[in-house]
Structure formats: C-alpha cells, structure tokens
Design a protein around this motif. Structure first.
Motif, PDB file in Angstrom:
ATOM      1  N   GLU A  11      61.001  36.807  31.038  1.00  0.00           N
ATOM      2  CA  GLU A  11      59.651  36.636  30.481  1.00  0.00           C
ATOM      3  C   GLU A  11      58.709  35.941  31.457  1.00  0.00           C
ATOM      4  N   ALA A  12      58.907  36.171  32.757  1.00  0.00           N
ATOM      5  CA  ALA A  12      58.067  35.532  33.766  1.00  0.00           C
ATOM      6  C   ALA A  12      56.636  36.056  33.693  1.00  0.00           C
ATOM      7  N   ALA A  13      55.692  35.147  33.848  1.00  0.00           N
ATOM      8  CA  ALA A  13      54.275  35.501  33.844  1.00  0.00           C
ATOM      9  C   ALA A  13      53.523  34.528  34.737  1.00  0.00           C
ATOM     10  N   ILE A  14      52.518  35.046  35.445  1.00  0.00           N
ATOM     11  CA  ILE A  14      51.637  34.182  36.225  1.00  0.00           C
ATOM     12  C   ILE A  14      50.577  33.633  35.287  1.00  0.00           C
ATOM     13  N   VAL A  15      50.572  32.324  35.107  1.00  0.00           N
ATOM     14  CA  VAL A  15      49.660  31.674  34.164  1.00  0.00           C
ATOM     15  C   VAL A  15      48.677  30.821  34.958  1.00  0.00           C
ATOM     16  N   SER A  16      47.391  31.116  34.794  1.00  0.00           N
ATOM     17  CA  SER A  16      46.349  30.412  35.543  1.00  0.00           C
ATOM     18  C   SER A  16      45.260  29.930  34.589  1.00  0.00           C
ATOM     19  N   SER A  17      44.585  28.861  34.976  1.00  0.00           N
ATOM     20  CA  SER A  17      43.489  28.347  34.152  1.00  0.00           C
ATOM     21  C   SER A  17      42.376  27.817  35.036  1.00  0.00           C
ATOM     22  N   LEU A  18      41.170  27.895  34.522  1.00  0.00           N
ATOM     23  CA  LEU A  18      39.989  27.347  35.187  1.00  0.00           C
ATOM     24  C   LEU A  18      39.203  26.535  34.167  1.00  0.00           C
ATOM     25  N   THR A  19      38.868  25.305  34.530  1.00  0.00           N
ATOM     26  CA  THR A  19      38.053  24.446  33.673  1.00  0.00           C
ATOM     27  C   THR A  19      36.827  24.000  34.452  1.00  0.00           C
ATOM     28  N   ALA A  20      35.667  24.176  33.848  1.00  0.00           N
ATOM     29  CA  ALA A  20      34.412  23.732  34.458  1.00  0.00           C
ATOM     30  C   ALA A  20      33.628  22.946  33.412  1.00  0.00           C
ATOM     31  N   GLN A  21      33.035  21.825  33.842  1.00  0.00           N
ATOM     32  CA  GLN A  21      32.302  20.981  32.902  1.00  0.00           C
ATOM     33  C   GLN A  21      31.090  20.360  33.577  1.00  0.00           C
ATOM     34  N   MET A  22      29.983  20.304  32.834  1.00  0.00           N
ATOM     35  CA  MET A  22      28.763  19.643  33.279  1.00  0.00           C
ATOM     36  C   MET A  22      28.385  18.588  32.243  1.00  0.00           C
ATOM     37  N   ILE A  23      28.061  17.371  32.713  1.00  0.00           N
ATOM     38  CA  ILE A  23      27.646  16.282  31.830  1.00  0.00           C
ATOM     39  C   ILE A  23      26.316  15.735  32.336  1.00  0.00           C
ATOM     40  N   LYS A  24      25.291  15.707  31.453  1.00  0.00           N
ATOM     41  CA  LYS A  24      23.954  15.233  31.812  1.00  0.00           C
ATOM     42  C   LYS A  24      23.572  14.067  30.907  1.00  0.00           C
ATOM     43  N   PHE A  25      23.436  12.867  31.515  1.00  0.00           N
ATOM     44  CA  PHE A  25      23.049  11.678  30.755  1.00  0.00           C
ATOM     45  C   PHE A  25      21.527  11.601  30.636  1.00  0.00           C
ATOM     46  N   LEU A  34      27.552  14.450  35.983  1.00  0.00           N
ATOM     47  CA  LEU A  34      28.806  14.894  36.578  1.00  0.00           C
ATOM     48  C   LEU A  34      28.979  16.406  36.508  1.00  0.00           C
ATOM     49  N   GLY A  35      29.697  16.928  37.481  1.00  0.00           N
ATOM     50  CA  GLY A  35      30.107  18.329  37.486  1.00  0.00           C
ATOM     51  C   GLY A  35      31.559  18.407  37.923  1.00  0.00           C
ATOM     52  N   LEU A  36      32.381  19.072  37.146  1.00  0.00           N
ATOM     53  CA  LEU A  36      33.818  19.144  37.421  1.00  0.00           C
ATOM     54  C   LEU A  36      34.271  20.587  37.422  1.00  0.00           C
ATOM     55  N   ILE A  37      35.150  20.921  38.341  1.00  0.00           N
ATOM     56  CA  ILE A  37      35.833  22.213  38.320  1.00  0.00           C
ATOM     57  C   ILE A  37      37.284  21.980  38.713  1.00  0.00           C
ATOM     58  N   GLU A  38      38.198  22.622  37.973  1.00  0.00           N
ATOM     59  CA  GLU A  38      39.627  22.465  38.228  1.00  0.00           C
ATOM     60  C   GLU A  38      40.313  23.809  38.024  1.00  0.00           C
ATOM     61  N   VAL A  39      41.236  24.134  38.929  1.00  0.00           N
ATOM     62  CA  VAL A  39      41.977  25.393  38.873  1.00  0.00           C
ATOM     63  C   VAL A  39      43.467  25.091  38.988  1.00  0.00           C
ATOM     64  N   THR A  40      44.268  25.699  38.108  1.00  0.00           N
ATOM     65  CA  THR A  40      45.724  25.613  38.201  1.00  0.00           C
ATOM     66  C   THR A  40      46.299  27.016  38.134  1.00  0.00           C
ATOM     67  N   SER A  41      47.439  27.218  38.782  1.00  0.00           N
ATOM     68  CA  SER A  41      48.110  28.521  38.743  1.00  0.00           C
ATOM     69  C   SER A  41      49.589  28.330  39.048  1.00  0.00           C
ATOM     70  N   GLY A  42      50.434  29.033  38.289  1.00  0.00           N
ATOM     71  CA  GLY A  42      51.868  28.955  38.506  1.00  0.00           C
ATOM     72  C   GLY A  42      52.596  30.013  37.718  1.00  0.00           C
ATOM     73  N   VAL A  43      53.879  30.144  37.952  1.00  0.00           N
ATOM     74  CA  VAL A  43      54.707  31.144  37.272  1.00  0.00           C
ATOM     75  C   VAL A  43      55.484  30.454  36.156  1.00  0.00           C
ATOM     76  N   ARG A  44      55.261  30.898  34.923  1.00  0.00           N
ATOM     77  CA  ARG A  44      55.994  30.381  33.768  1.00  0.00           C
ATOM     78  C   ARG A  44      57.150  31.341  33.456  1.00  0.00           C
ATOM     79  N   PHE A  45      58.347  30.786  33.246  1.00  0.00           N
ATOM     80  CA  PHE A  45      59.500  31.650  32.990  1.00  0.00           C
ATOM     81  C   PHE A  45      60.589  30.868  32.273  1.00  0.00           C
ATOM     82  N   LYS A  46      61.590  31.610  31.791  1.00  0.00           N
ATOM     83  CA  LYS A  46      62.759  31.012  31.159  1.00  0.00           C
ATOM     84  C   LYS A  46      63.892  31.012  32.180  1.00  0.00           C
ATOM     85  N   PRO A  47      64.335  29.844  32.640  1.00  0.00           N
ATOM     86  CA  PRO A  47      65.363  29.807  33.681  1.00  0.00           C
ATOM     87  C   PRO A  47      66.718  30.324  33.217  1.00  0.00           C
ATOM     88  N   SER A  48      66.978  30.263  31.900  1.00  0.00           N
ATOM     89  CA  SER A  48      68.256  30.746  31.366  1.00  0.00           C
ATOM     90  C   SER A  48      68.016  31.433  30.032  1.00  0.00           C
TER      91      SER A  48
END
Length: 457
Positions: free
Chosen positions: A203-217, A235-249
């Motif tokens: 059940e391996a899958a490449i799982v990626s996410s992107l988060t972007a946020q703007m905060i104005k006081f 503030l302005g934030l951007i974050e990216v993650t990516s990896g392979v999710r799987f069942k090892p056994s």
C-alpha cells in the motif's frame, strides 16, 4: 571539580522512554476485554439457538465488530443474505465492515446494491452514498485534497510581553517599558494534500503536503524594520513535506504504517526573510483496535535565521532542532474521542543561554453530535489543555548572569465546529495561555478568540 553535565543523558532517557512506549503499544495485541468477550459468547449462543432470528444475528455481528473481529462479523451478517427477504440494511452493514477492512471494491459493490433497494430509508441511503463517495476518493491513483481557512483573531498579548512591573537587566531590576497590548489579526491559510498510489502490495503511496499562511496585524503596516522591534510582525509562512507512506509488514503487522519524509519551510516577517529550515522525519501509526489508535514520530530540522536589523543577534539563534512525539487516541463511545500527546524537543543554537529542552503534555476531548438545528452535518465541540516545561542550558548575562531561565507554559481552550454544507464550515476557538517563569522577563499571559470560515475541496 567540574560537575558533569547530565542534561544530555536525561534528554536521551526521555526520548528512549517515549519511543519505547510507542513501540511497545504498536506491537502489542489489543487488550483483553472479559465483559465484552462474555457478551460475544452469549450472543453467539443466542444466534445458534435461533438461527432465523435476524435481530440476534445482528446483535452478534455488532459485538464481533466492536471487539475488532470484522471477518467474524462479516461471516455472521452474510448468512442473512441467504434469505431473499433480508432487510435492505444488511448490505449496508456489510459494506461498512468491508470498508473498515480496506476491501473497497467489495464495499462499493455492496453499497451500490443497498442504494438500489427501494426499502432503504433516507438516512441509511445518505450514509451509503457518503461512503461510496469516500471510497471513490480513496481508490484514485492520484488524489488531491485541500482546505482554505479565512479567520479573524483577537489577542490580549500577541507578542508575549511580560506583565511584570519590573524586569531584570544585567541582574538589576528596572521598570518594564513595554506592557502587554491587545491586537487583532486577519489570517488566510491554505493546505493541500496529495497522494499518489504506487500500486504495490504494501500500500505504498507518495504523500505530500503544502501549507501556506498569511497573518496581517491591525497595528502593523509597511516593511520597515527597526532594532529591537516590539510590535507584532505581519507573517508569511510556507512549508512543504513529502515522503513515502507504506506498511513495512502487511502480513505480520497489517495495522502498522510508517512514512519517512523530507521537510522544508520558510518564514517572512514584514516582507523580509526571517527564518528558513529544512530537515527530515519519520512518522509511524498503529491501530490497536477499531477504537484505539497510536501515532508518533521523530523530526530533525536545521533552523537558519536571516541577519536583520530588528534582531541584532539573529545568527546566534541558528542551529538544529529535534522533536519526538507520541499520541494515543481512544474512541470512548460513538462521538466521544479522547487523545493524549507527549512531546519532547531539543533546540540548539550558537549560544548556550539560548539552548533549551522542552517537554509537553497535551490532552484533547472531542464530542461530535447531530446538529441542534435539525439540519446539516455533525457538530463537534473540543476541549483541550496542556503544559510545557522549558529549561535553558545557561544564564543570559544580559538578564541575570547567575540564573538560567526556566518556564512553565499552561494552555486551556475550547472550540466549536459547525458545518454549513459538505464543503463549508464555521470554527470558533477560545484559548487562554499563561507562562510562569523564574525570571520576570518571561512571565506572560494571553487570551485569544478566533473566528473562521473553512472550505474543503
């Protein structure tokens, strides 16, 4: 004689204990439940005494499912299909069980047959259609989900200014020139989650996410920076993650899933680069049974602070950060979920008085229930609380050369989510935070109220 520094040993012990807790729970079998086992045995005997009693068979299947024996529950319910006049809900119940097992093709076929049956009541038909829609998403090779949240937040002390009348400067007490001030800010957040199924047996899958946020006081404008700035930053934030999710056994431990991943993030303040970091991590998740779930992970990041006039010693803040976490989630009853989380973090910089370790405990309770307005989806109310302890390695001579900083941060909150449609929802959150410290410079408290509208696609 120099006293050996045992802090790294204590930190390693905390990490080992936390990770051991996760590993022990992940590989353990579901705990025995004698009262439930007795109910299952009695229901089995009742169904054997009255093979034609559909209610007895359904009761037996429900107890089997509650104990986590989905295969047994399926076998019990499938016997009812031998009766040509079996209730329309039988195929719906079977579809739900196959869905929980991850047999989406079988589940979809049964759900479609149930929907085609004119005897199925409207509520059950809606449940079947919603489940079919979710199966359609889960079985796509490439799937993109996302959410946009627009919110308004009011805070009594957004910059965590000390509320003490006096502060320490070089060990001497001086008047506090900057007392807490309230402010409001507008927030816009975008999160995108993408999954690409690799079509493998684990059940391996490449799982990626992107988060972007703007905060104005409301109190901040322009992009001019000044030394030792005390006003809140836009503030302005951007974050990216990516990896392979799987069942090892998949055969030996089918309920265990892991995901090694890479992460990178950047933060701008007042339109200028403030911080960037990159690193890697490992997430793990395990279902002890249908109602108990454990997850955790370890993450390493290297923080790189930009040289700026408003933070004269910014480069001294740069360094590695390590996070270890474990969370246990338990469904107490339908619509009642309780979770507890442990976190420990090690932050290292170029100055010992900025290096610190932190340990945190969080507890969250979520109650989901039917809309009191007799329309719409499930409402949910959440209540949470937590405490974090931060210990710094050395004293800051600019504050007090003889006392290293120690903070204890308390946090409590309540939130309410109200769905307006399948895609739109409203969110209200009220939270109070108080920091107790051994140095008056770090004593603070803040109360925030957050109102937001979210759209999920």
């Amino acid at each position: 004689m120099r006293v050996p520094d045992t802090r790294p040993l204590r930190s390693s012990a905390v990490a080992l204990a936390t990770w051991s807790l996760f590993c022990t729970a992940a590989w353990a079998q579901a705990p025995s439940n004698p009262p439930l086992e007795r109910q299952v045995d009695e229901a089995f005997r009742q169904s054997m005494r009255s093979p034609g009693d559909a209610a007895a068979t359904t009761r037996y299947a429900q107890l089997l499912a509650q104990s986590g024996n989905y295969e047994g529950a399926i076998a019990a319910i499938e016997r009812q299909l031998l009766d040509p006049n079996a209730p329309a809900s039988v195929r719906l119940d079977l579809g739900v069980l196959y869905y929980r097992l991850g047999s989406y093709d079988m589940a979809a076929g049964l759900l479609r047959r149930a929907i085609e049956d004119p005897r199925l009541d409207p509520t059950q038909r809606s449940q079947a259609e919603a489940l079919l829609k979710d199966i359609g998403k889960r079985t796509q090779v490439s799937r993109l989900d996302g959410q946009v949240v627009l919110g308004l937040r009011a805070q009594s002390n957004p910059t965590a200014r000390s509320d003490s009348a006096n502060l320490l400067a070089g060990g001497a007490l001086v008047n506090n020139p900057n007392r807490p001030e309230s402010d409001t800010d507008l927030q816009a957040t975008l999160r995108l989650d993408h999954q690409y199924d690799l079509g493998l047996q684990n059940e391996a899958a490449i799982v990626s996410s992107l988060t972007a946020q703007m905060i104005k006081f409301s109190s901040s404008s322009g992009s001019t920076l000044q030394a030792n700035q005390t006003d809140p930053y836009n503030l302005g934030l951007i974050e990216v993650t990516s990896g392979v999710r799987f069942k090892p056994s998949p055969a030996g431990a089918p309920a265990l899933t892991i995901r090694p991943y890479l992460v990178a993030a950047g933060l701008v303040a007042q339109g200028h680069r403030y911080l960037s970091n990159h690193g890697a991590g490992l997430d793990a998740a395990y279902s002890l049974n249908d109602r108990t779930f454990i997850d955790g992970g370890f993450e390493y990041r290297y923080n790189d602070y930009a040289t700026r006039i408003d933070v004269p010693a910014a480069d001294e803040l740069s360094g590695p950060s390590n996070l270890l976490r474990v969370r246990l989630t338990r469904e107490l009853a339908p619509g009642h979920v309780l979770s507890g989380e442990l976190r420990t973090r090690w932050q290292r910089t170029k100055r010992s008085y900025l290096d610190h370790d932190a340990q945190e405990v969080r507890v969250t309770y979520v109650r989901s229930y039917a809309s009191p307005l007799k329309s719409g989806g499930l409402w949910s109310t959440s209540v949470w609380g937590g405490v974090q302890r931060r210990s710094y390695d050395a004293a800051d001579p600019a504050v007090d050369a003889n006392t290293a900083r120690r903070d204890t941060e308390w946090r409590i909150g309540v939130g309410q989510t109200v769905p307006l449609s399948d895609a739109w929802s409203l969110l209200v959150q009220l939270e109070h935070m108080k920091t107790n410290a051994n140095l008056p410079n770090n004593e603070s408290k803040n109360t925030s109220l957050y109102l937001a509208a979210g759209y999920r696609f």
